[in-house]
Design an enzyme around this catalytic site. Structure first.
Site, PDB file in Angstrom:
ATOM      1  CE  LYS A 190      -4.093  -2.173   1.856  1.00 48.48           C
ATOM      2  NZ  LYS A 190      -5.070  -2.282   2.951  1.00 48.48           N
ATOM      3  CG  ASP A 219      -7.572   0.380   3.385  1.00 52.90           C
ATOM      4  OD1 ASP A 219      -8.404  -0.463   3.004  1.00 52.90           O
ATOM      5  OD2 ASP A 219      -6.346   0.242   3.243  1.00 52.90           O
TER       6      ASP A 219
HETATM    7  P1  ATR Z   1      -0.460  -3.252   5.065  1.00 54.42           P
HETATM    8  O1  ATR Z   1       0.102  -2.227   4.145  1.00 54.42           O
HETATM    9  O2  ATR Z   1      -1.601  -4.018   4.457  1.00 54.42           O
HETATM   10  O3  ATR Z   1      -0.844  -2.674   6.400  1.00 54.42           O
HETATM   11  P2  ATR Z   1       2.200  -4.118   5.881  1.00 54.42           P
HETATM   12  O4  ATR Z   1       2.756  -2.787   5.551  1.00 54.42           O
HETATM   13  O5  ATR Z   1       2.956  -5.324   5.452  1.00 54.42           O
HETATM   14  O6  ATR Z   1       0.728  -4.309   5.275  1.00 54.42           O
HETATM   15  O7  ATR Z   1       1.950  -4.161   7.457  1.00 54.42           O
HETATM   16  C1  ATR Z   1       1.799  -5.354   8.131  1.00 54.42           C
HETATM   17  C2  ATR Z   1       1.720  -5.056   9.633  1.00 54.42           C
HETATM   18  O8  ATR Z   1       1.568  -6.294  10.334  1.00 54.42           O
HETATM   19  C3  ATR Z   1       2.972  -4.391  10.200  1.00 54.42           C
HETATM   20  O9  ATR Z   1       2.570  -3.482  11.222  1.00 54.42           O
HETATM   21  C4  ATR Z   1       3.727  -5.573  10.800  1.00 54.42           C
HETATM   22  O10 ATR Z   1       4.608  -5.253  11.854  1.00 54.42           O
HETATM   23  P3  ATR Z   1       6.156  -4.794  11.571  1.00 54.42           P
HETATM   24  O11 ATR Z   1       6.098  -3.362  11.124  1.00 54.42           O
HETATM   25  O12 ATR Z   1       6.836  -4.992  12.855  1.00 54.42           O
HETATM   26  O13 ATR Z   1       6.649  -5.723  10.475  1.00 54.42           O
HETATM   27  C5  ATR Z   1       2.576  -6.387  11.327  1.00 54.42           C
HETATM   28  N1  ATR Z   1       2.917  -7.795  11.560  1.00 54.42           N
HETATM   29  C6  ATR Z   1       3.107  -8.749  10.630  1.00 54.42           C
HETATM   30  N2  ATR Z   1       3.401  -9.938  11.223  1.00 54.42           N
HETATM   31  C7  ATR Z   1       3.365  -9.706  12.570  1.00 54.42           C
HETATM   32  C8  ATR Z   1       3.571 -10.522  13.727  1.00 54.42           C
HETATM   33  N3  ATR Z   1       3.857 -11.804  13.618  1.00 54.42           N
HETATM   34  N4  ATR Z   1       3.456  -9.922  14.951  1.00 54.42           N
HETATM   35  C9  ATR Z   1       3.153  -8.624  15.069  1.00 54.42           C
HETATM   36  N5  ATR Z   1       2.948  -7.800  14.009  1.00 54.42           N
HETATM   37  C10 ATR Z   1       3.053  -8.331  12.786  1.00 54.42           C
END
Ligand code: ATR
Length: 236
Positions: free
Chosen positions: A67, A103
């Site tokens: 995004k 969103d």
């Molecule tokens: P989007 O643009 O759809 O929001 P993204 O930018 O990939 O997707 O964001 C995914 C979110 O999920 C992030 O906040 C990520 O945390 P990090 O910034 O620390 O990577 C979070 N996330 C993904 N896997 C996670 C996990 N196992 N535990 C906690 N947070 C997680």
């Protein structure tokens, strides 16, 4: 055929093709328009979008993790998408790529009541989180942000705080009972992860709150099932 798609990584879980093709059929456009899911690895996103614009795709929805990249590559970003720092909808006209963010409005439409005056906790700091933070703050909530990587929460908070009053702050160890609204925008739960191990939430800690999970599945997510069990109003 007029082509549309959702771009993500992973994307196999997406219900967008089912929903959008059903909508196209309902409008009598099913024979003319088609909507598909395309898995695009992060390193190939910009190239893929430019290729789609050149090949005559009409537009695309964008999901995890693209995004922010979707906004960056746009020729004509909307005002809201710029303020949020992320886009989930692209449209291609005459080779120009326009970017929008639905969103923010989508989250507000899904809430049972206005968040004005409420304390809200947003979990995550990606594109979906940014839209949630901005939408809640613009509607008068006091917004705090938790993210696994705290620095990313700080950055999102600072950037969005430049255009709207957020009131709360990045938080390292939030107390879930302090918030009238809790919104999970992380991908935790998408692949069956335990939200109560990965997020700062306790299944028994919910009360009279609104709990929103942007992760979707055939069943209520574990997060929403526990929140509902504890008496919260859940939004899937
Ligand atoms: P989007 O643009 O759809 O929001 P993204 O930018 O990939 O997707 O964001 C995914 C979110 O999920 C992030 O906040 C990520 O945390 P990090 O910034 O620390 O990577 C979070 N996330 C993904 N896997 C996670 C996990 N196992 N535990 C906690 N947070 C997680």
């Amino acid at each position: 055929m007029k082509r549309l798609a959702v771009l993500g990584h992973p994307v196999a879980h997406s219900r967008s093709p089912a929903m959008q093709n059903a909508a196209l059929a309902e409008l009598g456009l099913g024979g003319e328009w088609i909507y598909e899911a395309i898995d695009v690895a992060p390193g190939r996103f910009a190239q893929q979008v430019r290729q789609m614009a050149a090949e005559g795709f009409v537009g695309a929805n964008v999901t995890i993790p693209h995004k922010e990249a979707a906004l960056e590559l746009a020729d004509a970003p909307s005002h809201d998408a710029l303020a949020i720092g992320a886009a989930n909808t692209l449209s291609f006209t005459g080779g120009e790529i326009a970017a929008h963010n639905t969103d923010a409005g989508g989250l507000l439409n899904a809430l049972p009541e206005s968040p004005r005056g409420q304390r809200a906790l947003v979990l995550g700091a990606g594109g979906a989180a940014r839209a949630a933070i901005w939408a809640l703050a613009r509607s008068g909530a006091v917004v705090s942000v938790w993210n696994r990587t705290l620095d990313r929460a700080r950055t999102a908070y600072q950037q969005i705080g430049g255009s709207v009053q957020l009131g709360g702050g990045p938080v390292e160890s939030p107390r879930q009972e302090d918030y009238g609204i809790v919104v999970n925008t992380t991908s935790v739960g998408l692949e069956g992860e335990d939200p109560f191990k990965q997020l700062p939430l306790d299944p028994d800690g919910f009360g009279d709150q609104v709990v929103v999970d942007l992760v979707y599945g055939a069943e209520p997510t574990r997060l929403l099932a526990a929140a509902r069990q504890a008496g919260a109003t859940v939004v899937d």
